[in-house]
Enzyme design. Structure first.
Site, PDB file in Angstrom:
ATOM      1  N   GLY A  12       0.739  -1.152  -0.211  1.00 52.29           N
ATOM      2  CA  GLY A  12       0.154  -0.125   0.072  1.00 52.29           C
ATOM      3  C   GLY A  12       1.061   1.616   0.040  1.00 52.29           C
ATOM      4  N   ARG A  73       0.796  -5.081  -5.791  1.00 52.86           N
ATOM      5  CA  ARG A  73       1.020  -6.193  -4.842  1.00 52.86           C
ATOM      6  C   ARG A  73       1.133  -7.303  -5.893  1.00 52.86           C
ATOM      7  NH1 ARG A  73      -0.903  -4.057   0.359  1.00 52.86           N
ATOM      8  NH2 ARG A  73      -2.620  -2.798   0.232  1.00 52.86           N
ATOM      9  N   PHE A  74       2.050  -8.191  -5.764  1.00 52.48           N
ATOM     10  CA  PHE A  74       2.565  -9.126  -6.681  1.00 52.48           C
ATOM     11  C   PHE A  74       2.797 -10.372  -5.960  1.00 52.48           C
ATOM     12  CE2 PHE A  74       6.022 -10.679  -9.619  1.00 52.48           C
ATOM     13  CZ  PHE A  74       5.452 -10.903 -10.651  1.00 52.48           C
ATOM     14  N   ASP A 104       5.280  -4.990   6.141  1.00 53.46           N
ATOM     15  CA  ASP A 104       5.978  -6.256   6.503  1.00 53.46           C
ATOM     16  C   ASP A 104       5.921  -7.147   5.405  1.00 53.46           C
ATOM     17  OD1 ASP A 104       3.303  -6.299   6.716  1.00 53.46           O
ATOM     18  OD2 ASP A 104       3.254  -7.522   8.733  1.00 53.46           O
ATOM     19  N   THR A 126       4.228   2.593   5.377  1.00 56.79           N
ATOM     20  CA  THR A 126       2.886   2.213   5.496  1.00 56.79           C
ATOM     21  C   THR A 126       2.435   3.181   6.410  1.00 56.79           C
ATOM     22  OG1 THR A 126       1.720   0.575   6.544  1.00 56.79           O
ATOM     23  CG2 THR A 126       3.740   0.571   7.078  1.00 56.79           C
ATOM     24  N   ASP A 128       0.093   2.338   8.437  1.00 57.03           N
ATOM     25  CA  ASP A 128      -0.568   1.706   9.398  1.00 57.03           C
ATOM     26  C   ASP A 128       0.239   1.473  10.550  1.00 57.03           C
ATOM     27  OD1 ASP A 128      -2.601   0.715   7.640  1.00 57.03           O
ATOM     28  OD2 ASP A 128      -1.421  -0.878   7.087  1.00 57.03           O
ATOM     29  N   ASP A 130       2.221  -0.328  11.726  1.00 56.90           N
ATOM     30  CA  ASP A 130       2.388  -1.866  12.268  1.00 56.90           C
ATOM     31  C   ASP A 130       3.532  -2.668  12.209  1.00 56.90           C
ATOM     32  OD1 ASP A 130       2.322  -1.982   9.464  1.00 56.90           O
ATOM     33  OD2 ASP A 130       0.722  -3.418   9.557  1.00 56.90           O
ATOM     34  N   ARG A 163     -26.166  13.753  17.336  1.00 55.98           N
ATOM     35  CA  ARG A 163     -26.015  12.438  17.019  1.00 55.98           C
ATOM     36  C   ARG A 163     -24.698  11.879  17.528  1.00 55.98           C
ATOM     37  NH1 ARG A 163     -26.839  13.529  10.686  1.00 55.98           N
ATOM     38  NH2 ARG A 163     -29.119  13.288  10.470  1.00 55.98           N
ATOM     39  N   ARG A 172      -5.038  -1.839   9.368  1.00 54.48           N
ATOM     40  CA  ARG A 172      -5.288  -3.208   9.007  1.00 54.48           C
ATOM     41  C   ARG A 172      -5.380  -3.790  10.351  1.00 54.48           C
ATOM     42  NH1 ARG A 172      -0.684  -5.862   5.059  1.00 54.48           N
ATOM     43  NH2 ARG A 172      -2.008  -4.571   3.041  1.00 54.48           N
ATOM     44  N   GLY A 186     -10.497  13.850  21.186  1.00 52.77           N
ATOM     45  CA  GLY A 186     -11.274  13.830  22.328  1.00 52.77           C
ATOM     46  C   GLY A 186     -12.452  13.046  22.305  1.00 52.77           C
ATOM     47  N   ARG A 253      -4.704   7.489   2.595  1.00 53.32           N
ATOM     48  CA  ARG A 253      -3.514   7.053   2.085  1.00 53.32           C
ATOM     49  C   ARG A 253      -2.958   8.231   1.316  1.00 53.32           C
ATOM     50  NH1 ARG A 253      -4.030   1.189   0.991  1.00 53.32           N
ATOM     51  NH2 ARG A 253      -3.462   1.628  -1.223  1.00 53.32           N
TER      52      ARG A 253
HETATM   53  P1  ADP Z   1       2.972  -4.427   2.781  1.00 51.11           P
HETATM   54  O1  ADP Z   1       4.319  -4.617   2.101  1.00 51.11           O
HETATM   55  O2  ADP Z   1       2.261  -2.956   2.774  1.00 51.11           O
HETATM   56  O3  ADP Z   1       2.846  -5.154   3.829  1.00 51.11           O
HETATM   57  P2  ADP Z   1       1.869  -6.684   0.982  1.00 51.11           P
HETATM   58  O4  ADP Z   1       1.666  -7.650   2.260  1.00 51.11           O
HETATM   59  O5  ADP Z   1       0.784  -6.732  -0.047  1.00 51.11           O
HETATM   60  O6  ADP Z   1       2.221  -5.217   1.629  1.00 51.11           O
HETATM   61  O7  ADP Z   1       3.178  -7.157   0.309  1.00 51.11           O
HETATM   62  C1  ADP Z   1       3.895  -6.376  -0.753  1.00 51.11           C
HETATM   63  C2  ADP Z   1       4.430  -7.300  -1.659  1.00 51.11           C
HETATM   64  O8  ADP Z   1       5.682  -8.032  -1.134  1.00 51.11           O
HETATM   65  C3  ADP Z   1       3.539  -8.353  -2.013  1.00 51.11           C
HETATM   66  O9  ADP Z   1       2.687  -8.213  -2.926  1.00 51.11           O
HETATM   67  C4  ADP Z   1       4.705  -9.689  -2.800  1.00 51.11           C
HETATM   68  O10 ADP Z   1       5.046  -8.955  -4.091  1.00 51.11           O
HETATM   69  C5  ADP Z   1       5.642  -9.156  -1.661  1.00 51.11           C
HETATM   70  N1  ADP Z   1       5.760 -10.397  -0.771  1.00 51.11           N
HETATM   71  C6  ADP Z   1       4.863 -10.318   0.315  1.00 51.11           C
HETATM   72  N2  ADP Z   1       5.350 -11.586   0.852  1.00 51.11           N
HETATM   73  C7  ADP Z   1       6.092 -12.056   0.358  1.00 51.11           C
HETATM   74  C8  ADP Z   1       7.054 -13.243   0.750  1.00 51.11           C
HETATM   75  N3  ADP Z   1       6.763 -14.018   1.821  1.00 51.11           N
HETATM   76  N4  ADP Z   1       7.968 -13.573  -0.111  1.00 51.11           N
HETATM   77  C9  ADP Z   1       8.350 -12.760  -0.984  1.00 51.11           C
HETATM   78  N5  ADP Z   1       7.798 -11.630  -1.556  1.00 51.11           N
HETATM   79  C10 ADP Z   1       6.648 -11.427  -0.725  1.00 51.11           C
HETATM   80  O1  F6P Z   2      -1.398  -1.197   4.564  1.00 47.94           O
HETATM   81  C1  F6P Z   2      -2.119  -0.035   4.236  1.00 47.94           C
HETATM   82  C2  F6P Z   2      -3.563  -0.275   3.991  1.00 47.94           C
HETATM   83  O2  F6P Z   2      -4.088   1.067   3.636  1.00 47.94           O
HETATM   84  C3  F6P Z   2      -4.455  -0.849   5.236  1.00 47.94           C
HETATM   85  O3  F6P Z   2      -4.502   0.051   6.095  1.00 47.94           O
HETATM   86  C4  F6P Z   2      -5.753  -1.245   4.498  1.00 47.94           C
HETATM   87  O4  F6P Z   2      -6.159  -2.121   5.466  1.00 47.94           O
HETATM   88  C5  F6P Z   2      -5.083  -1.657   3.372  1.00 47.94           C
HETATM   89  O5  F6P Z   2      -3.791  -1.237   3.060  1.00 47.94           O
HETATM   90  C6  F6P Z   2      -6.049  -1.643   2.010  1.00 47.94           C
HETATM   91  O6  F6P Z   2      -5.465  -2.263   0.991  1.00 47.94           O
HETATM   92  P1  F6P Z   2      -6.002  -1.876  -0.485  1.00 47.94           P
HETATM   93  O7  F6P Z   2      -5.405  -0.811  -0.897  1.00 47.94           O
HETATM   94  O8  F6P Z   2      -5.423  -3.162  -1.454  1.00 47.94           O
HETATM   95  O9  F6P Z   2      -7.488  -1.768  -0.401  1.00 47.94           O
END
Ligand code: ADP
Ligand code: F6P
Length: 319
Positions: A12, A73-74, A104, A126, A128, A130, A163, A172, A186, A253
Site C-alpha cells: 500500500g 501487490r505481486f 512487512d 505504511t 498503519d 504496524d 448524534r 489493518r 477527544g 492514504r
Molecule cells: P505490505 O508491504 O504493505 O505489507 P503486502 O503484504 O501486500 O504489503 O506485500 C507487498 C508485496 O511484497 C507482495 O505483493 C509481494 O510482492 C511481496 N511479498 C509479500 N510476502 C512475500 C514473501 N513471503 N516472499 C516474497 N515476497 C513477498
Molecule cells: O496497509 C495499508 C492499507 O491502507 C491498510 O490500512 C488497509 O487495510 C489496506 O492497505 C487496504 O489495501 P488496498 O489498498 O489493497 O485496498
C-alpha cells in the site's frame, strides 16, 4: 564496494514514500553510486521496468503524496523462480543491491532476495504503523492528520444534530491510527484490536453518555473489527442516539506528506544506502527512541508489534 543500487516502493502506498526514494537517489549519486528506480514494486523488478536516475529524476517530489514509482501487490514474488527472473533482470543493468520501501510483506520479499544473494534493506513505508521495533512508519503521521481533520469535521455535524457518529479508520490490525486520532480529537470511545470489542459494553457506555449531559458522541474504530453500519443501527435502537457510520477509506492514504514524514523518510533513505554501502543485507531501517538504526528483518518480524499499553491507559483517563 556496491556500485549500483535499485529502489522500489511496494504494498500500500504511503505519503512520504517519494521523499524516501529521493533520499536514496541523492545519497547514491553523492557517493558516486549508480541508482535505478524500479517501477511497480516487485512486479517491475520481475519485468525489468527500471529508470536510471540522475539528479533531476527526483526533483519536486519531496512534497508529493503517493509514489511516483507506483506500487503493486505481486503475490507471485513468493515463488523462487519468479525472484530468479527478477535477479536476472537486475543483473542485465548491473543492479547489485536494493532498497525496498513498504510494509512487512515487502520486508519478506526483501529478505527472500537477500537469501538469494542480493543485499536488500527495508524502509518502513505504511500508514498503519504496524511494523515492530520502529517508533514510527513513514506515512503514519500524514494519515493521522487526515483522520484528525475528518473527525473535527464530523464533530461539527455530530454536535449540531446531537448524534452519535462512528468513524472506521484504516490500520489493518493495528490500532495506532484510531488511538492517536481518538486522543487528538477527544472522542467518546476508541475501539481497536488492542482494546477488544464488546458490543454490549459499547452500547452501555453510549447509553450512559446519552443519559448524562452529553449531547453527542464520537466513536473511532479500526477496520476489520465489525460492520460499522450494522453497529450504528444497533446503537441507535438501544441508546436513543440518532447514529451515523462513516468509513474513511483510501482518502487516508493520499495527500501531501507532513513535515514529520518527510524528515523521517529522508533520514531513513540516507541510512539505507549507508547500510548497503557497508555490505549489509536482510536488515530494515527503524526509528528507535528517536535514533535511526538498522535491525535484522527476521528478528524484527519475529514477534508481533508490542502494543503501547501506556497510551491506552492515558486515553482512558481522558474520558
Ligand atoms: P505490505 O508491504 O504493505 O505489507 P503486502 O503484504 O501486500 O504489503 O506485500 C507487498 C508485496 O511484497 C507482495 O505483493 C509481494 O510482492 C511481496 N511479498 C509479500 N510476502 C512475500 C514473501 N513471503 N516472499 C516474497 N515476497 C513477498
Ligand atoms: O496497509 C495499508 C492499507 O491502507 C491498510 O490500512 C488497509 O487495510 C489496506 O492497505 C487496504 O489495501 P488496498 O489498498 O489493497 O485496498
Amino acid at each position: 564496494m556496491v556500485k549500483c543500487i535499485g529502489v522500489l516502493t511496494s504494498g500500500g502506498d504511503a505519503p512520504g514514500m517519494n521523499a524516501a526514494v529521493r533520499a536514496v537517489a541523492r545519497t547514491c549519486l553523492n557517493k558516486g553510486i549508480e541508482v535505478y528506480g524500479v517501477r511497480l514494486g516487485f512486479k517491475g523488478l520481475y519485468e525489468g521496468d527500471f529508470i536510471k536516475f540522475d539528479r533531476r529524476s527526483t526533483r519536486n517530489i519531496i512534497n508529493q503524496g503517493g509514489t511516483f514509482l507506483k506500487s503493486a501487490r505481486f503475490p507471485e514474488f513468493k515463488e523462487e523462480a519468479v525472484r530468479q527472473v527478477a535477479i536476472e533482470k537486475m543483473k542485465e543493468v548491473g543492479i547489485e543491491a536494493l532498497v525496498v520501501i513498504g510494509g512487512d510483506g515487502s520486508y519478506q520479499g526483501a529478505l527472500a532476495l537477500t537469501k538469494m544473494g542480493i543485499n536488500c534493506i527495508g524502509i518502513p513505508g505504511t500508514i498503519d504503523n504496524d511494523i515492530p521495533k520502529t517508533d514510527k512508519t513513514i506515512g503514519f503521521d500524514t494519515a493521522l492528520n487526515t483522520i484528525v481533520e475528518a473527525l473535527d469535521r464530523l464533530r461539527d455535524t455530530s454536535s449540531s444534530h446531537q448524534r452519535c457518529t462512528i468513524l472506521e479508520v484504516m490500520g489493518r490490525y493495528c490500532g495506532d491510527l484510531a488511538i492517536h486520532a481518538g486522543i487528538a480529537c477527544g472522542v467518546e470511545m476508541i475501539i481497536t484490536s488492542e482494546t477488544g470489542f464488546d458490543e454490549d459494553k459499547v452500547i452501555a457506555r453510549l447509553k450512559a453518555s446519552k443519559a448524562s449531559d452529553k449531547s453527542h458522541a464520537i466513536v473511532v474504530i479500526t477496520e476489520h473489527i465489525t460492520d460499522v453500519h450494522a453497529l450504528a443501527k444497533k446503537v441507535e435502537a438501544a441508546t436513543g442516539f440518532e447514529t451515523r457510520a462513516n468509513v474513511l477509506g483510501h482518502m487516508q492514504r493520499g495527500g501531501r506528506p507532513t513535515a514529520s514524514d518527510r524528515v523521517l523518510a529522508s533520514r531513513m533513505g540516507v541510512y539505507a544506502v549507508e547500510l548497503l554501502e557497508a555490505g549489509h543485507g536482510g536488515e530494515c531501517v527503524s526509528l528507535v527512541h528517536g535514533r535511526i538504526e538498522g535491525l535484522d528483518i527476521v528478528e524484527t518480524l519475529s514477534k508481533r508489534r508490542e502494543t503501547d499499553t501506556a497510551i491506552y491507559e492515558d486515553a482512558s483517563k481522558l474520558r
